[in-house]
Design an enzyme around this catalytic site. Sequence first.
Site, PDB file in Angstrom:
ATOM      1  N   ASP A  71       0.803  -1.208   0.000  1.00 43.45           N
ATOM      2  CA  ASP A  71       0.000   0.000   0.000  1.00 43.45           C
ATOM      3  C   ASP A  71       0.844   1.270   0.000  1.00 43.45           C
ATOM      4  O   ASP A  71       1.906   1.293   0.602  1.00 43.45           O
ATOM      5  CB  ASP A  71      -0.862  -0.004   1.265  1.00 43.45           C
ATOM      6  CG  ASP A  71      -2.312   0.285   0.953  1.00 43.45           C
ATOM      7  OD1 ASP A  71      -2.589   0.663  -0.189  1.00 43.45           O
ATOM      8  OD2 ASP A  71      -3.139   0.121   1.847  1.00 43.45           O
TER       9      ASP A  71
ATOM     10  N   GLY B 121       0.205   5.181  -4.580  1.00 48.31           N
ATOM     11  CA  GLY B 121      -0.475   6.387  -5.065  1.00 48.31           C
ATOM     12  C   GLY B 121      -0.046   7.607  -4.260  1.00 48.31           C
ATOM     13  O   GLY B 121       0.324   8.641  -4.820  1.00 48.31           O
ATOM     14  N   ARG B 122      -0.083   7.485  -2.917  1.00 45.34           N
ATOM     15  CA  ARG B 122       0.277   8.610  -2.047  1.00 45.34           C
ATOM     16  C   ARG B 122       1.736   9.019  -2.242  1.00 45.34           C
ATOM     17  O   ARG B 122       2.069  10.196  -2.252  1.00 45.34           O
ATOM     18  CB  ARG B 122       0.036   8.238  -0.580  1.00 45.34           C
ATOM     19  CG  ARG B 122      -1.361   8.573  -0.124  1.00 45.34           C
ATOM     20  CD  ARG B 122      -1.711   7.867   1.148  1.00 45.34           C
ATOM     21  NE  ARG B 122      -1.933   6.438   0.916  1.00 45.34           N
ATOM     22  CZ  ARG B 122      -2.060   5.550   1.883  1.00 45.34           C
ATOM     23  NH1 ARG B 122      -1.978   5.920   3.145  1.00 45.34           N
ATOM     24  NH2 ARG B 122      -2.275   4.284   1.590  1.00 45.34           N
TER      25      ARG B 122
ATOM     26  N   ARG C 230      -0.051   8.920 -10.245  1.00 47.99           N
ATOM     27  CA  ARG C 230      -0.085   7.733  -9.383  1.00 47.99           C
ATOM     28  C   ARG C 230       0.697   6.562  -9.965  1.00 47.99           C
ATOM     29  O   ARG C 230       1.328   5.798  -9.240  1.00 47.99           O
ATOM     30  CB  ARG C 230      -1.540   7.303  -9.158  1.00 47.99           C
ATOM     31  CG  ARG C 230      -2.343   8.235  -8.266  1.00 47.99           C
ATOM     32  CD  ARG C 230      -3.803   7.774  -8.231  1.00 47.99           C
ATOM     33  NE  ARG C 230      -3.905   6.384  -7.840  1.00 47.99           N
ATOM     34  CZ  ARG C 230      -3.888   5.964  -6.578  1.00 47.99           C
ATOM     35  NH1 ARG C 230      -3.832   6.817  -5.600  1.00 47.99           N
ATOM     36  NH2 ARG C 230      -3.960   4.674  -6.302  1.00 47.99           N
TER      37      ARG C 230
ATOM     38  N   HIS D 290       3.479   3.142  -8.768  1.00 46.51           N
ATOM     39  CA  HIS D 290       3.457   1.704  -9.073  1.00 46.51           C
ATOM     40  C   HIS D 290       4.772   1.279  -9.738  1.00 46.51           C
ATOM     41  O   HIS D 290       5.309   0.213  -9.456  1.00 46.51           O
ATOM     42  CB  HIS D 290       2.287   1.371  -9.999  1.00 46.51           C
ATOM     43  CG  HIS D 290       0.938   1.650  -9.375  1.00 46.51           C
ATOM     44  ND1 HIS D 290       0.632   1.269  -8.103  1.00 46.51           N
ATOM     45  CD2 HIS D 290      -0.171   2.272  -9.864  1.00 46.51           C
ATOM     46  CE1 HIS D 290      -0.613   1.644  -7.815  1.00 46.51           C
ATOM     47  NE2 HIS D 290      -1.116   2.255  -8.874  1.00 46.51           N
TER      48      HIS D 290
ATOM     49  N   ASN E 232      -9.946  -3.745  -6.866  1.00 40.18           N
ATOM     50  CA  ASN E 232      -9.136  -2.735  -7.576  1.00 40.18           C
ATOM     51  C   ASN E 232      -9.632  -2.423  -8.994  1.00 40.18           C
ATOM     52  O   ASN E 232      -9.203  -1.445  -9.604  1.00 40.18           O
ATOM     53  CB  ASN E 232      -7.657  -3.154  -7.642  1.00 40.18           C
ATOM     54  CG  ASN E 232      -6.913  -2.982  -6.326  1.00 40.18           C
ATOM     55  OD1 ASN E 232      -5.938  -3.667  -6.057  1.00 40.18           O
ATOM     56  ND2 ASN E 232      -7.366  -2.057  -5.497  1.00 40.18           N
ATOM     57  N   TRP E 233     -10.562  -3.246  -9.512  1.00 35.35           N
ATOM     58  CA  TRP E 233     -11.109  -2.968 -10.856  1.00 35.35           C
ATOM     59  C   TRP E 233     -11.834  -1.629 -10.895  1.00 35.35           C
ATOM     60  O   TRP E 233     -12.033  -1.051 -11.958  1.00 35.35           O
ATOM     61  CB  TRP E 233     -12.103  -4.065 -11.286  1.00 35.35           C
ATOM     62  CG  TRP E 233     -11.483  -5.405 -11.470  1.00 35.35           C
ATOM     63  CD1 TRP E 233     -11.645  -6.494 -10.652  1.00 35.35           C
ATOM     64  CD2 TRP E 233     -10.609  -5.830 -12.515  1.00 35.35           C
ATOM     65  NE1 TRP E 233     -10.925  -7.562 -11.133  1.00 35.35           N
ATOM     66  CE2 TRP E 233     -10.286  -7.186 -12.271  1.00 35.35           C
ATOM     67  CE3 TRP E 233     -10.054  -5.210 -13.642  1.00 35.35           C
ATOM     68  CZ2 TRP E 233      -9.433  -7.917 -13.100  1.00 35.35           C
ATOM     69  CZ3 TRP E 233      -9.211  -5.943 -14.471  1.00 35.35           C
ATOM     70  CH2 TRP E 233      -8.919  -7.275 -14.189  1.00 35.35           C
TER      71      TRP E 233
ATOM     72  N   ARG F 252     -10.778   1.140  -9.996  1.00 37.55           N
ATOM     73  CA  ARG F 252      -9.854   2.263 -10.242  1.00 37.55           C
ATOM     74  C   ARG F 252      -9.994   2.746 -11.691  1.00 37.55           C
ATOM     75  O   ARG F 252     -10.509   2.013 -12.535  1.00 37.55           O
ATOM     76  CB  ARG F 252      -8.424   1.808  -9.994  1.00 37.55           C
ATOM     77  CG  ARG F 252      -8.229   1.523  -8.528  1.00 37.55           C
ATOM     78  CD  ARG F 252      -6.809   1.186  -8.203  1.00 37.55           C
ATOM     79  NE  ARG F 252      -6.728   1.041  -6.759  1.00 37.55           N
ATOM     80  CZ  ARG F 252      -5.684   1.385  -6.022  1.00 37.55           C
ATOM     81  NH1 ARG F 252      -4.597   1.851  -6.589  1.00 37.55           N
ATOM     82  NH2 ARG F 252      -5.703   1.234  -4.719  1.00 37.55           N
TER      83      ARG F 252
ATOM     84  N   ARG G  22      -6.343  -2.011   8.555  1.00 34.85           N
ATOM     85  CA  ARG G  22      -7.421  -2.932   8.176  1.00 34.85           C
ATOM     86  C   ARG G  22      -6.853  -4.075   7.364  1.00 34.85           C
ATOM     87  O   ARG G  22      -5.738  -4.003   6.840  1.00 34.85           O
ATOM     88  CB  ARG G  22      -8.531  -2.207   7.427  1.00 34.85           C
ATOM     89  CG  ARG G  22      -8.049  -1.449   6.232  1.00 34.85           C
ATOM     90  CD  ARG G  22      -9.179  -0.778   5.447  1.00 34.85           C
ATOM     91  NE  ARG G  22      -8.581   0.050   4.404  1.00 34.85           N
ATOM     92  CZ  ARG G  22      -8.337   1.351   4.540  1.00 34.85           C
ATOM     93  NH1 ARG G  22      -8.663   1.976   5.646  1.00 34.85           N
ATOM     94  NH2 ARG G  22      -7.758   2.022   3.565  1.00 34.85           N
TER      95      ARG G  22
ATOM     96  N   SER H 173      -8.408  -5.521   4.655  1.00 39.10           N
ATOM     97  CA  SER H 173      -8.703  -5.352   3.235  1.00 39.10           C
ATOM     98  C   SER H 173      -8.876  -6.663   2.475  1.00 39.10           C
ATOM     99  O   SER H 173      -8.345  -6.829   1.375  1.00 39.10           O
ATOM    100  CB  SER H 173      -7.627  -4.497   2.559  1.00 39.10           C
ATOM    101  OG  SER H 173      -7.627  -3.203   3.082  1.00 39.10           O
TER     102      SER H 173
HETATM  103  C1  FPP Z   1      -1.619  -0.167  -3.510  1.00 34.05           C
HETATM  104  O1  FPP Z   1      -1.212   1.193  -3.430  1.00 34.05           O
HETATM  105  C2  FPP Z   1      -0.937  -0.813  -4.620  1.00 34.05           C
HETATM  106  C3  FPP Z   1      -1.560  -1.449  -5.651  1.00 34.05           C
HETATM  107  C4  FPP Z   1      -3.027  -1.550  -5.789  1.00 34.05           C
HETATM  108  C5  FPP Z   1      -0.769  -2.042  -6.728  1.00 34.05           C
HETATM  109  C6  FPP Z   1       0.457  -2.767  -6.290  1.00 34.05           C
HETATM  110  C7  FPP Z   1       1.191  -3.087  -7.500  1.00 34.05           C
HETATM  111  C8  FPP Z   1       2.531  -2.983  -7.682  1.00 34.05           C
HETATM  112  C9  FPP Z   1       3.504  -2.658  -6.606  1.00 34.05           C
HETATM  113  C10 FPP Z   1       3.092  -3.159  -9.028  1.00 34.05           C
HETATM  114  C11 FPP Z   1       2.665  -4.431  -9.737  1.00 34.05           C
HETATM  115  C12 FPP Z   1       3.179  -5.613  -9.063  1.00 34.05           C
HETATM  116  C13 FPP Z   1       4.094  -6.446  -9.577  1.00 34.05           C
HETATM  117  C14 FPP Z   1       4.514  -7.607  -8.749  1.00 34.05           C
HETATM  118  C15 FPP Z   1       4.667  -6.264 -10.897  1.00 34.05           C
HETATM  119  P1  FPP Z   1      -2.281   2.300  -3.742  1.00 34.05           P
HETATM  120  O2  FPP Z   1      -2.289   2.567  -5.199  1.00 34.05           O
HETATM  121  O3  FPP Z   1      -3.581   1.897  -3.142  1.00 34.05           O
HETATM  122  O4  FPP Z   1      -1.694   3.548  -2.986  1.00 34.05           O
HETATM  123  P2  FPP Z   1      -2.509   4.598  -2.145  1.00 34.05           P
HETATM  124  O5  FPP Z   1      -3.160   3.822  -1.036  1.00 34.05           O
HETATM  125  O6  FPP Z   1      -1.442   5.513  -1.666  1.00 34.05           O
HETATM  126  O7  FPP Z   1      -3.472   5.241  -3.077  1.00 34.05           O
END
Ligand code: FPP
Length: 228
Positions: free
Chosen positions: A2, A5-6, A15, A19, A50-51, A53, A182, A184
């Site tokens: 997690d 994005g932040r 964002r 990733h 996550n779909w 998004r 949490r 999740s």
């Molecule tokens: C959660 O952070 C992260 C994800 C939903 C994606 C995780 C994916 C990767 C690290 C890259 C793909 C993975 C591999 C193994 C190639 P968030 O986007 O929810 O961040 P936020 O909570 O700050 O918005």
Amino acid sequence: MDGNGRWAVNRGLPRIEGHRRGVNVVKDIVTECRRIGVKYLTLYAFSSENWSRPEKEVSFLMRLLKLFLLKEKRTMMKNNIRFNVIGRYKELPAFVQKELTKAMKETSGNKGMVLSLALNYGGRIEIVDAVRRIVSDVLSSGSGMAPENAAQAVNEDLLSDYMYTGGMPDPDLLIRTSGELRVSNFLLWQIAYSEFYVTQTLWPDFTAASLHEALEAYRKRDRRFGGI
Ligand code: FPP
């Protein structure tokens, strides 16, 4: 994983840059886990929620995943890592599925560590899928088992075997980055007695040193599994 994005937004970046950076952290953490002898590492990469998004972010994640597999398969072979997927990955785009299946097949003989990616994963759906498979297996077995005997045959071990993680031990330690308190929908069945470690660190800033801090905290825990 997690906080991608932040991490990006804090820097005035889109964002997806979070990733992109997150994938480099995946590489570092997999390498460190393998080096220190962790046998099972499971990373929550894409949840069944996550779909929702933006389409652009989802498709970027899918392409990132494909690139990761193409680039890292050789490293997994070299380091004796078996690649595994948990989740309804057959609902992912065909071009990703193809690489996932190939990576699982090619690394299937590796014994050093199991790296599982949770993709299109949801803990509740996993339990539903397990129950569906049990019912379907009983009905198609033609055993003619009386309903009460079939019902009695369902126990915790059987349910564990029918989870996507069948044959894998339950996690000892669950690390959650970015300070969220949490679960999740992650490994609901399997984390009954896992130790939790929550760090404020965002996933793109998580390092091998952060991992060792988590392991150090875990070492100090007194695991009683409901006993005294
Ligand atoms: C959660 O952070 C992260 C994800 C939903 C994606 C995780 C994916 C990767 C690290 C890259 C793909 C993975 C591999 C193994 C190639 P968030 O986007 O929810 O961040 P936020 O909570 O700050 O918005």
